[in-house]
Design a protein around this motif. Structure first.
Motif, PDB file in Angstrom:
ATOM      1  N   SER A 146       5.157 -69.920 -46.434  1.00 24.21           N
ATOM      2  CA  SER A 146       6.202 -68.996 -45.960  1.00 24.21           C
ATOM      3  C   SER A 146       5.624 -67.616 -45.632  1.00 24.21           C
ATOM      4  O   SER A 146       6.158 -66.577 -46.023  1.00 24.21           O
ATOM      5  CB  SER A 146       7.329 -68.864 -46.995  1.00 24.21           C
ATOM      6  N   LEU A 147       4.517 -67.617 -44.902  1.00 24.47           N
ATOM      7  CA  LEU A 147       3.832 -66.376 -44.515  1.00 24.47           C
ATOM      8  C   LEU A 147       3.782 -66.224 -42.992  1.00 24.47           C
ATOM      9  O   LEU A 147       2.797 -65.734 -42.437  1.00 24.47           O
ATOM     10  CB  LEU A 147       2.402 -66.378 -45.075  1.00 24.47           C
ATOM     11  N   LEU A 148       4.843 -66.641 -42.316  1.00 29.50           N
ATOM     12  CA  LEU A 148       4.830 -66.657 -40.854  1.00 29.50           C
ATOM     13  C   LEU A 148       4.655 -65.284 -40.216  1.00 29.50           C
ATOM     14  O   LEU A 148       4.262 -65.182 -39.059  1.00 29.50           O
ATOM     15  CB  LEU A 148       6.099 -67.338 -40.327  1.00 29.50           C
ATOM     16  N   ASP A 149       4.907 -64.209 -40.962  1.00 30.35           N
ATOM     17  CA  ASP A 149       4.738 -62.854 -40.439  1.00 30.35           C
ATOM     18  C   ASP A 149       3.365 -62.275 -40.787  1.00 30.35           C
ATOM     19  O   ASP A 149       3.117 -61.090 -40.606  1.00 30.35           O
ATOM     20  CB  ASP A 149       5.848 -61.930 -40.934  1.00 30.35           C
ATOM     21  N   HIS A 150       2.447 -63.097 -41.281  1.00 28.75           N
ATOM     22  CA  HIS A 150       1.113 -62.657 -41.692  1.00 28.75           C
ATOM     23  C   HIS A 150       0.061 -63.038 -40.647  1.00 28.75           C
ATOM     24  O   HIS A 150       0.278 -63.910 -39.820  1.00 28.75           O
ATOM     25  CB  HIS A 150       0.726 -63.301 -43.019  1.00 28.75           C
ATOM     26  N   GLY A 151      -1.061 -62.368 -40.749  1.00 25.62           N
ATOM     27  CA  GLY A 151      -2.229 -62.707 -39.952  1.00 25.62           C
ATOM     28  C   GLY A 151      -3.351 -63.136 -40.887  1.00 25.62           C
ATOM     29  O   GLY A 151      -3.248 -62.998 -42.109  1.00 25.62           O
ATOM     30  N   LEU A 152      -4.408 -63.645 -40.311  1.00 26.95           N
ATOM     31  CA  LEU A 152      -5.563 -64.074 -41.097  1.00 26.95           C
ATOM     32  C   LEU A 152      -6.637 -62.997 -41.045  1.00 26.95           C
ATOM     33  O   LEU A 152      -7.141 -62.674 -39.972  1.00 26.95           O
ATOM     34  CB  LEU A 152      -6.123 -65.387 -40.552  1.00 26.95           C
ATOM     35  N   ARG A 153      -6.959 -62.417 -42.206  1.00 23.23           N
ATOM     36  CA  ARG A 153      -8.048 -61.459 -42.277  1.00 23.23           C
ATOM     37  C   ARG A 153      -9.354 -62.243 -42.365  1.00 23.23           C
ATOM     38  O   ARG A 153      -9.519 -63.110 -43.211  1.00 23.23           O
ATOM     39  CB  ARG A 153      -7.932 -60.533 -43.477  1.00 23.23           C
ATOM     40  N   LYS A 187      -5.005 -68.473 -29.611  1.00 21.65           N
ATOM     41  CA  LYS A 187      -4.265 -69.724 -29.820  1.00 21.65           C
ATOM     42  C   LYS A 187      -3.061 -69.545 -30.751  1.00 21.65           C
ATOM     43  O   LYS A 187      -2.755 -70.399 -31.565  1.00 21.65           O
ATOM     44  CB  LYS A 187      -5.190 -70.821 -30.314  1.00 21.65           C
ATOM     45  N   GLY A 188      -2.403 -68.392 -30.634  1.00 22.86           N
ATOM     46  CA  GLY A 188      -1.208 -68.136 -31.420  1.00 22.86           C
ATOM     47  C   GLY A 188      -1.472 -67.700 -32.845  1.00 22.86           C
ATOM     48  O   GLY A 188      -0.539 -67.601 -33.639  1.00 22.86           O
ATOM     49  N   VAL A 189      -2.726 -67.419 -33.178  1.00 21.74           N
ATOM     50  CA  VAL A 189      -3.083 -66.976 -34.520  1.00 21.74           C
ATOM     51  C   VAL A 189      -3.501 -65.512 -34.450  1.00 21.74           C
ATOM     52  O   VAL A 189      -4.337 -65.135 -33.624  1.00 21.74           O
ATOM     53  CB  VAL A 189      -4.246 -67.825 -35.090  1.00 21.74           C
ATOM     54  N   ARG A 190      -2.900 -64.686 -35.314  1.00 25.58           N
ATOM     55  CA  ARG A 190      -3.267 -63.269 -35.379  1.00 25.58           C
ATOM     56  C   ARG A 190      -4.427 -63.116 -36.350  1.00 25.58           C
ATOM     57  O   ARG A 190      -4.351 -63.534 -37.500  1.00 25.58           O
ATOM     58  CB  ARG A 190      -2.069 -62.437 -35.832  1.00 25.58           C
ATOM     59  N   LEU A 191      -5.515 -62.511 -35.860  1.00 28.36           N
ATOM     60  CA  LEU A 191      -6.716 -62.290 -36.660  1.00 28.36           C
ATOM     61  C   LEU A 191      -6.879 -60.798 -36.918  1.00 28.36           C
ATOM     62  O   LEU A 191      -6.768 -59.989 -35.992  1.00 28.36           O
ATOM     63  CB  LEU A 191      -7.945 -62.815 -35.922  1.00 28.36           C
TER      64      LEU A 191
END
Length: 107
Positions: free
Chosen positions: A20-27, A58-62
């Motif tokens: 449930s972290l859909l508003d998060h990005g991957l550091r 690809k739709g992933v926030r880094l």
């Protein structure tokens, strides 16, 4: 900057949804340590800091801090679920050498 394979993007999105972290990005960060001197660190974060660079692939926030940017330029983040292990892998053109575990490198 950092490229994400289709398989890695799919896995990241699955984890974000499951946790449930859909508003998060991957550091994605490089930290001191590991067999070869530096290692990769991944964690989910909601808000980047002022000094961070934010990319999307690809739709992933880094999210990458400015120091790690120097070591990660051109890196590809992949996901492996084969016989030799499951997890995220890095293909980093800036690494001068890597260790057998595949999670640390020297720059």
């Amino acid at each position: 900057m950092i490229h994400v394979t289709d398989k890695a993007a799919e896995q990241i999105k699955k984890i974000l949804e499951k946790e449930s972290l859909l508003d998060h990005g991957l550091r994605v960060a490089v930290v001191g340590g590991g067999c070869s001197g530096m290692s990769y660190k991944l964690k989910f974060e909601k808000d980047p800091s002022e000094d961070d660079k934010v990319y999307e692939d690809k739709g992933v926030r880094l999210i990458v801090d400015s120091k790690s940017t120097l070591f990660l330029n051109g890196t590809t983040l992949d996901f492996s679920d084969g016989l030799s292990g499951t997890g995220f892998t890095f293909s980093n053109p800036n690494a001068k050498s890597t260790c057998g575990c595949g999670t640390s490198f020297s720059g």
